[in-house]
Design a protein around this motif. Structure first.
Motif, PDB file in Angstrom:
ATOM      1  N   CYS A 101       0.818  -1.213   0.000  1.00  0.00           N
ATOM      2  CA  CYS A 101       0.000   0.000   0.000  1.00  0.00           C
ATOM      3  C   CYS A 101       0.854   1.267   0.000  1.00  0.00           C
ATOM      4  O   CYS A 101       0.377   2.337  -0.402  1.00  0.00           O
ATOM      5  N   LEU A 102       2.096   1.172   0.440  1.00  0.00           N
ATOM      6  CA  LEU A 102       2.951   2.358   0.516  1.00  0.00           C
ATOM      7  C   LEU A 102       3.824   2.550  -0.712  1.00  0.00           C
ATOM      8  O   LEU A 102       4.221   3.680  -1.008  1.00  0.00           O
ATOM      9  N   LEU A 103       4.137   1.499  -1.420  1.00  0.00           N
ATOM     10  CA  LEU A 103       4.985   1.642  -2.606  1.00  0.00           C
ATOM     11  C   LEU A 103       4.169   2.237  -3.751  1.00  0.00           C
ATOM     12  O   LEU A 103       3.050   1.788  -4.015  1.00  0.00           O
ATOM     13  N   PRO A 104       4.695   3.257  -4.430  1.00  0.00           N
ATOM     14  CA  PRO A 104       3.902   3.992  -5.422  1.00  0.00           C
ATOM     15  C   PRO A 104       3.303   3.119  -6.529  1.00  0.00           C
ATOM     16  O   PRO A 104       2.130   3.270  -6.863  1.00  0.00           O
ATOM     17  N   LEU A 105       4.073   2.209  -7.085  1.00  0.00           N
ATOM     18  CA  LEU A 105       3.566   1.407  -8.202  1.00  0.00           C
ATOM     19  C   LEU A 105       2.416   0.509  -7.770  1.00  0.00           C
ATOM     20  O   LEU A 105       1.345   0.516  -8.388  1.00  0.00           O
ATOM     21  N   THR A 106       2.597  -0.247  -6.710  1.00  0.00           N
ATOM     22  CA  THR A 106       1.540  -1.161  -6.278  1.00  0.00           C
ATOM     23  C   THR A 106       0.331  -0.409  -5.736  1.00  0.00           C
ATOM     24  O   THR A 106      -0.812  -0.825  -5.953  1.00  0.00           O
ATOM     25  N   ARG A 107       0.556   0.720  -5.040  1.00  0.00           N
ATOM     26  CA  ARG A 107      -0.559   1.519  -4.528  1.00  0.00           C
ATOM     27  C   ARG A 107      -1.391   2.071  -5.684  1.00  0.00           C
ATOM     28  O   ARG A 107      -2.620   2.031  -5.665  1.00  0.00           O
ATOM     29  N   HIS A 108      -0.722   2.559  -6.717  1.00  0.00           N
ATOM     30  CA  HIS A 108      -1.424   3.100  -7.878  1.00  0.00           C
ATOM     31  C   HIS A 108      -2.227   1.997  -8.579  1.00  0.00           C
ATOM     32  O   HIS A 108      -3.372   2.210  -8.978  1.00  0.00           O
ATOM     33  N   LEU A 109      -1.632   0.823  -8.718  1.00  0.00           N
ATOM     34  CA  LEU A 109      -2.341  -0.298  -9.334  1.00  0.00           C
ATOM     35  C   LEU A 109      -3.560  -0.709  -8.505  1.00  0.00           C
ATOM     36  O   LEU A 109      -4.627  -0.996  -9.059  1.00  0.00           O
ATOM     37  N   MET A 110      -3.404  -0.742  -7.175  1.00  0.00           N
ATOM     38  CA  MET A 110      -4.536  -1.081  -6.311  1.00  0.00           C
ATOM     39  C   MET A 110      -5.657  -0.055  -6.442  1.00  0.00           C
ATOM     40  O   MET A 110      -6.831  -0.413  -6.530  1.00  0.00           O
ATOM     41  N   ALA A 111      -5.287   1.228  -6.451  1.00  0.00           N
ATOM     42  CA  ALA A 111      -6.295   2.288  -6.551  1.00  0.00           C
ATOM     43  C   ALA A 111      -7.037   2.196  -7.884  1.00  0.00           C
ATOM     44  O   ALA A 111      -8.264   2.307  -7.930  1.00  0.00           O
ATOM     45  N   ARG A 112      -6.319   1.977  -8.974  1.00  0.00           N
ATOM     46  CA  ARG A 112      -6.970   1.850 -10.281  1.00  0.00           C
ATOM     47  C   ARG A 112      -7.867   0.624 -10.330  1.00  0.00           C
ATOM     48  O   ARG A 112      -8.954   0.664 -10.892  1.00  0.00           O
ATOM     49  N   TRP A 113      -7.427  -0.475  -9.731  1.00  0.00           N
ATOM     50  CA  TRP A 113      -8.237  -1.685  -9.699  1.00  0.00           C
ATOM     51  C   TRP A 113      -9.535  -1.440  -8.928  1.00  0.00           C
ATOM     52  O   TRP A 113     -10.606  -1.886  -9.348  1.00  0.00           O
ATOM     53  N   LEU A 114      -9.442  -0.725  -7.790  1.00  0.00           N
ATOM     54  CA  LEU A 114     -10.636  -0.424  -7.011  1.00  0.00           C
ATOM     55  C   LEU A 114     -11.612   0.446  -7.796  1.00  0.00           C
ATOM     56  O   LEU A 114     -12.829   0.283  -7.691  1.00  0.00           O
ATOM     57  N   PHE A 115     -11.089   1.381  -8.597  1.00  0.00           N
ATOM     58  CA  PHE A 115     -11.957   2.200  -9.441  1.00  0.00           C
ATOM     59  C   PHE A 115     -12.584   1.367 -10.554  1.00  0.00           C
ATOM     60  O   PHE A 115     -13.763   1.493 -10.846  1.00  0.00           O
ATOM     61  N   ILE A 116     -11.796   0.510 -11.192  1.00  0.00           N
ATOM     62  CA  ILE A 116     -12.300  -0.318 -12.290  1.00  0.00           C
ATOM     63  C   ILE A 116     -13.398  -1.263 -11.795  1.00  0.00           C
ATOM     64  O   ILE A 116     -14.413  -1.460 -12.457  1.00  0.00           O
ATOM     65  N   LYS A 117     -13.190  -1.857 -10.626  1.00  0.00           N
ATOM     66  CA  LYS A 117     -14.179  -2.777 -10.068  1.00  0.00           C
ATOM     67  C   LYS A 117     -15.404  -2.049  -9.533  1.00  0.00           C
ATOM     68  O   LYS A 117     -16.389  -2.676  -9.165  1.00  0.00           O
ATOM     69  N   GLY A 118     -15.347  -0.732  -9.451  1.00  0.00           N
ATOM     70  CA  GLY A 118     -16.487   0.028  -8.971  1.00  0.00           C
ATOM     71  C   GLY A 118     -16.618   0.055  -7.465  1.00  0.00           C
ATOM     72  O   GLY A 118     -17.669   0.411  -6.941  1.00  0.00           O
ATOM     73  N   VAL A 119     -15.556  -0.322  -6.756  1.00  0.00           N
ATOM     74  CA  VAL A 119     -15.592  -0.272  -5.295  1.00  0.00           C
ATOM     75  C   VAL A 119     -15.694   1.178  -4.838  1.00  0.00           C
ATOM     76  O   VAL A 119     -16.437   1.516  -3.928  1.00  0.00           O
ATOM     77  N   PHE A 120     -14.940   2.040  -5.510  1.00  0.00           N
ATOM     78  CA  PHE A 120     -14.999   3.476  -5.248  1.00  0.00           C
ATOM     79  C   PHE A 120     -15.354   4.168  -6.552  1.00  0.00           C
ATOM     80  O   PHE A 120     -14.829   3.836  -7.604  1.00  0.00           O
ATOM     81  N   VAL A 121     -16.232   5.159  -6.468  1.00  0.00           N
ATOM     82  CA  VAL A 121     -16.674   5.882  -7.651  1.00  0.00           C
ATOM     83  C   VAL A 121     -16.411   7.355  -7.414  1.00  0.00           C
ATOM     84  O   VAL A 121     -16.741   7.897  -6.362  1.00  0.00           O
ATOM     85  N   ALA A 122     -15.801   8.006  -8.396  1.00  0.00           N
ATOM     86  CA  ALA A 122     -15.539   9.446  -8.300  1.00  0.00           C
ATOM     87  C   ALA A 122     -16.775  10.198  -8.748  1.00  0.00           C
ATOM     88  O   ALA A 122     -17.290   9.977  -9.832  1.00  0.00           O
ATOM     89  N   ARG A 123     -17.255  11.073  -7.908  1.00  0.00           N
ATOM     90  CA  ARG A 123     -18.409  11.898  -8.244  1.00  0.00           C
ATOM     91  C   ARG A 123     -18.062  13.343  -7.958  1.00  0.00           C
ATOM     92  O   ARG A 123     -17.389  13.652  -6.992  1.00  0.00           O
ATOM     93  N   GLY A 124     -18.550  14.207  -8.786  1.00  0.00           N
ATOM     94  CA  GLY A 124     -18.327  15.631  -8.588  1.00  0.00           C
ATOM     95  C   GLY A 124     -19.328  16.195  -7.598  1.00  0.00           C
ATOM     96  O   GLY A 124     -20.204  15.487  -7.091  1.00  0.00           O
ATOM     97  N   PRO A 125     -19.236  17.489  -7.324  1.00  0.00           N
ATOM     98  CA  PRO A 125     -20.183  18.113  -6.397  1.00  0.00           C
ATOM     99  C   PRO A 125     -21.584  18.111  -6.999  1.00  0.00           C
ATOM    100  O   PRO A 125     -21.753  18.198  -8.205  1.00  0.00           O
ATOM    101  N   ARG A 126     -22.583  17.993  -6.163  1.00  0.00           N
ATOM    102  CA  ARG A 126     -23.959  18.002  -6.619  1.00  0.00           C
ATOM    103  C   ARG A 126     -24.457  19.435  -6.716  1.00  0.00           C
ATOM    104  O   ARG A 126     -24.408  20.169  -5.745  1.00  0.00           O
ATOM    105  N   PRO A 127     -24.956  19.833  -7.874  1.00  0.00           N
ATOM    106  CA  PRO A 127     -25.511  21.188  -7.991  1.00  0.00           C
ATOM    107  C   PRO A 127     -26.717  21.347  -7.086  1.00  0.00           C
ATOM    108  O   PRO A 127     -27.542  20.441  -6.976  1.00  0.00           O
TER     109      PRO A 127
END
Length: 158
Positions: A101-127
């Motif tokens: 989780c601390l090494l940049p390459l593996t952390r980045h891969l984990m974060a992208r995987w979590l986004f791809i799997k839909g575990v975390f979803v980026a949403r903008g502010p709600r008007p």
């Protein structure tokens, strides 16, 4: 899928795995070197956490300055906190996951995987949310790219 059975399994399996690894490593290198190795990984993890935390914070600020939502960087920050907590937990298995989780390459891969799997979803502010279309004290969304012009205004009532 219910989360409780997964958490119950992890709360039982991880400590048993750590005990097994302590016994194995202690048998190979001895008790005191094993304890020293656990302390060394905690110290190395603390330095790595500080270094990577500051780098991630810098990337968050840069993304915000460009008017972008730093979703991936924020998730990496969560992974940094998770990894730091795992490194403070004595054990070799938790240290391995914590360093991942601390090494940049593996952390980045984990974060992208979590986004791809839909575990975390980026949403903008709600008007029209609690603070309206913009944040407190702002009159609208931050422009992307261009210059910011400052000035004063006054409203003349007839």
């Amino acid at each position: 899928m219910p989360i409780f059975p997964i958490l119950a399994f992890l709360f039982l399996a991880v400590p048993l795995l750590e005990i097994f690894l302590f016994i194995q490593v202690g048998g190979w290198i001895g008790v005191w070197p094993t304890i020293g190795l656990v302390i060394l990984t905690a110290i190395a993890g603390a330095f790595l956490l500080r270094w990577q935390g500051l780098a991630t914070l810098s990337r968050v600020r840069r993304a915000l300055d460009q008017g972008q939502i730093p979703a991936l960087e924020m998730l990496e920050g969560v992974l940094l906190v998770f990894g730091g907590a795992l490194l403070l937990t004595p054990g070799f298995f938790t240290d391995a996951i914590g360093f991942a989780c601390l090494l940049p390459l593996t952390r980045h891969l984990m974060a992208r995987w979590l986004f791809i799997k839909g575990v975390f979803v980026a949403r903008g502010p709600r008007p029209g949310g609690p603070q309206g279309p913009a944040g407190p004290g702002e009159s609208g969304p931050r422009p992307r790219g261009g210059r910011t012009l400052e000035g004063e205004y006054r409203k003349d009532d007839p």
